[in-house]
Design an enzyme around this catalytic site. Structure first.
Site, PDB file in Angstrom:
ATOM      1  N   ASP A 260       0.599  -0.887  -0.350  1.00  0.00           N
ATOM      2  CA  ASP A 260      -0.115  -0.091   0.257  1.00  0.00           C
ATOM      3  C   ASP A 260       0.644   1.001   0.076  1.00  0.00           C
ATOM      4  O   ASP A 260       0.207   2.159  -0.878  1.00  0.00           O
ATOM      5  CB  ASP A 260      -1.175   0.284   1.090  1.00  0.00           C
ATOM      6  CG  ASP A 260      -2.187   0.993   1.061  1.00  0.00           C
ATOM      7  OD1 ASP A 260      -2.196   0.929  -0.370  1.00  0.00           O
ATOM      8  OD2 ASP A 260      -2.179   1.403   2.765  1.00  0.00           O
ATOM      9  N   ASP A 367      -9.588  -0.969   3.430  1.00  0.00           N
ATOM     10  CA  ASP A 367      -8.629  -0.530   4.118  1.00  0.00           C
ATOM     11  C   ASP A 367      -9.365  -1.009   5.664  1.00  0.00           C
ATOM     12  O   ASP A 367      -8.843  -1.552   7.004  1.00  0.00           O
ATOM     13  CB  ASP A 367      -7.843   0.899   4.867  1.00  0.00           C
ATOM     14  CG  ASP A 367      -6.984   1.517   3.752  1.00  0.00           C
ATOM     15  OD1 ASP A 367      -6.257   0.964   3.631  1.00  0.00           O
ATOM     16  OD2 ASP A 367      -7.657   2.797   3.315  1.00  0.00           O
TER      17      ASP A 367
END
Length: 449
Positions: A260, A367
């Protein structure tokens, strides 16, 4: 002689009256009335003074307007900053609470019952080295699949294959809202021994899924859309918790946070390219992928009106200055100022409403999923210890708060996983290996702090 002298004196007086300076001009000067040249000069000076005063007045109004706008922007940024921190804390907390409550109550998601196709290597071995190797291999396969699918999505979005993307997301939402919800409700009913016939269950699932599809992929109330996105994230996290091996799950969480970081911050990162492409086209990212604290489908309209609004205000102010420059009376000049104030008040009210609809922090559903996976795995594998679960819960919220602080500083898209996942992993292993044995020893010896 007297007669001639008197005639000469009269003659001299007439000559002096004809050749001397006319008494009229001296009369005008004495009484203060200007001559023709003085009249023109003094007529020009008041006009210049009035125009200068008006220009100075307009500059003062614009300066006051700019300072007021700057102060309002600062107040709005502070207000919306704190507001949106809370507005992200609430959904993340709700998603993790749903996962923790399910893990603690429904034994189905803690039982070992197979593995995902993306993690083919098992960990049912006594050798620590072999188990670690299998977890690393599973992680490589999982991250590779995520990278390939993300790049595929970015390519489709870059070449405007919107129908294909919408079809893909609709199929995914259908599976989550209908099939996964059916499995979840079935296990919950089994756990709490609730009897329900299949027609009623089918009706409930149909209503739940249909409303969710409309809210996510079309339009609906904001809170209802957010609730469906939270539920989808929780369902996906529960699937990962059940079917991911224990060691592979921890390694995957560490690797996904690194990925990420690279995907968002690198110049050619796929997620950064996706965000930049959406910003260049002035288009919102698909609502099935993003949780937003504001209406997603209204972002384009509000941004467009907000961009057009300053030019409209500038045009109005220029026209008002021109009108005040051509008006000569004091009454007409005084008519302009309230009009400017009315325009300013209307524009401030309109912009405040638009900003309240437009401003919103967006957080990817991935997330939510990985936050919940970390907390759920901590709750499932930490021998049912609440200290470890709460430590991971608090660590994720602290990391999210720091991420939002960095977002306010840098004002660009930032990865939300690295800080929270790092804190969560550190808190998990330290609490599970240090705090929990310490607390168990205190309880065994009946010591209380």
């Amino acid at each position: 002689m007297n007669t001639s002298d008197s005639e000469e004196e009269l003659c001299n007086e007439r000559t002096s009256l004809m050749t001397g300076s006319p008494p009229i001009s001296s009369y005008h000067v004495e009484t203060g009335l200007p001559s023709s040249v003085d009249t023109q000069t003094k007529r020009r000076r008041p006009v210049t003074n009035q125009s200068n005063n008006r220009e100075t007045h307009h500059e003062g109004v614009s300066t006051e307007r700019d300072s007021t706008a700057d102060s309002e922007d600062e107040e709005m940024s502070l207000k919306y900053g704190a507001k949106h921190v809370i507005m992200l804390f609430v959904p993340v907390t709700l998603c993790m609470i749903v996962v923790i409550a399910t893990i603690k109550s429904v034994s189905f998601y803690t039982e070992k019952g197979g593995q995902l196709i993306y993690t083919p290597f098992t960990e049912d071995t006594t050798s620590v080295g072999q188990r670690l190797l299998n977890s690393v291999l599973n992680t490589l396969i999982m991250i590779s699949v995520i990278v390939v699918m993300t790049i595929f999505l970015v390519v489709l979005y870059k070449y405007r294959c919107y129908k294909f993307i919408h079809g893909w997301l609709i199929l995914s939402s259908l599976m989550l809202l209908f099939w996964f919800s059916f499995l979840y409700l079935g296990e919950v009913f089994k756990t709490y021994n609730v009897a329900m016939d299949y027609p009623t269950l089918a009706l409930v699932i149909w209503n739940f899924g249909a409303v969710g599809m409309v809210c996510i992929h079309w339009k609906g109330p904001l809170q209802l859309q957010q609730a469906y996105l939270i539920m989808i994230s929780a369902l996906m996290a529960l699937v990962f918790i059940k079917y991911l091996p224990e060691w592979s799950a921890w390694v995957i969480l560490g690797a996904i946070s690194v990925y990420d970081l690279i995907a968002v911050l690198c110049p050619k990162g796929p997620l950064r390219m996706l965000v930049e492409t959406a910003q260049e086209r002035n288009e919102p990212i698909f609502p099935a992928l993003i949780y937003s604290s504001a209406m997603i489908w209204m972002v384009g309209m509000t941004e467009h009106s907000a961009v057009q609004q300053p030019s409209h205000q500038e045009t109005n102010s220029d026209e008002e200055v021109g009108q005040s420059h051509h008006d000569n009376t004091e009454d007409n000049r005084n008519m302009v100022v309230p009009e400017t104030e009315v325009h300013g008040a209307q524009s401030r009210t309109t912009s405040a409403v638009e900003l309240e609809e437009e401003r919103g922090i967006k957080l990817g559903l991935g997330d939510f999923i990985f936050y919940s996976v970390l907390v759920g795995k901590a709750s499932a594998t930490a021998s049912g210890d609440w200290n470890t679960t709460l430590a991971c819960f608090v660590a994720i919220l602290i990391g999210l708060c720091l991420t939002l602080l960095l977002l306010a500083i840098f004002k660009k898209a930032l990865p939300a996983l690295p800080i929270s996942i790092t804190f969560g992993l550190v808190f998990y292993f330290s609490t599970d290996n240090l705090v929990r044995p310490f607390m168990d020893n205190l309880a065994a010896h009946q010591f209380y702090i």
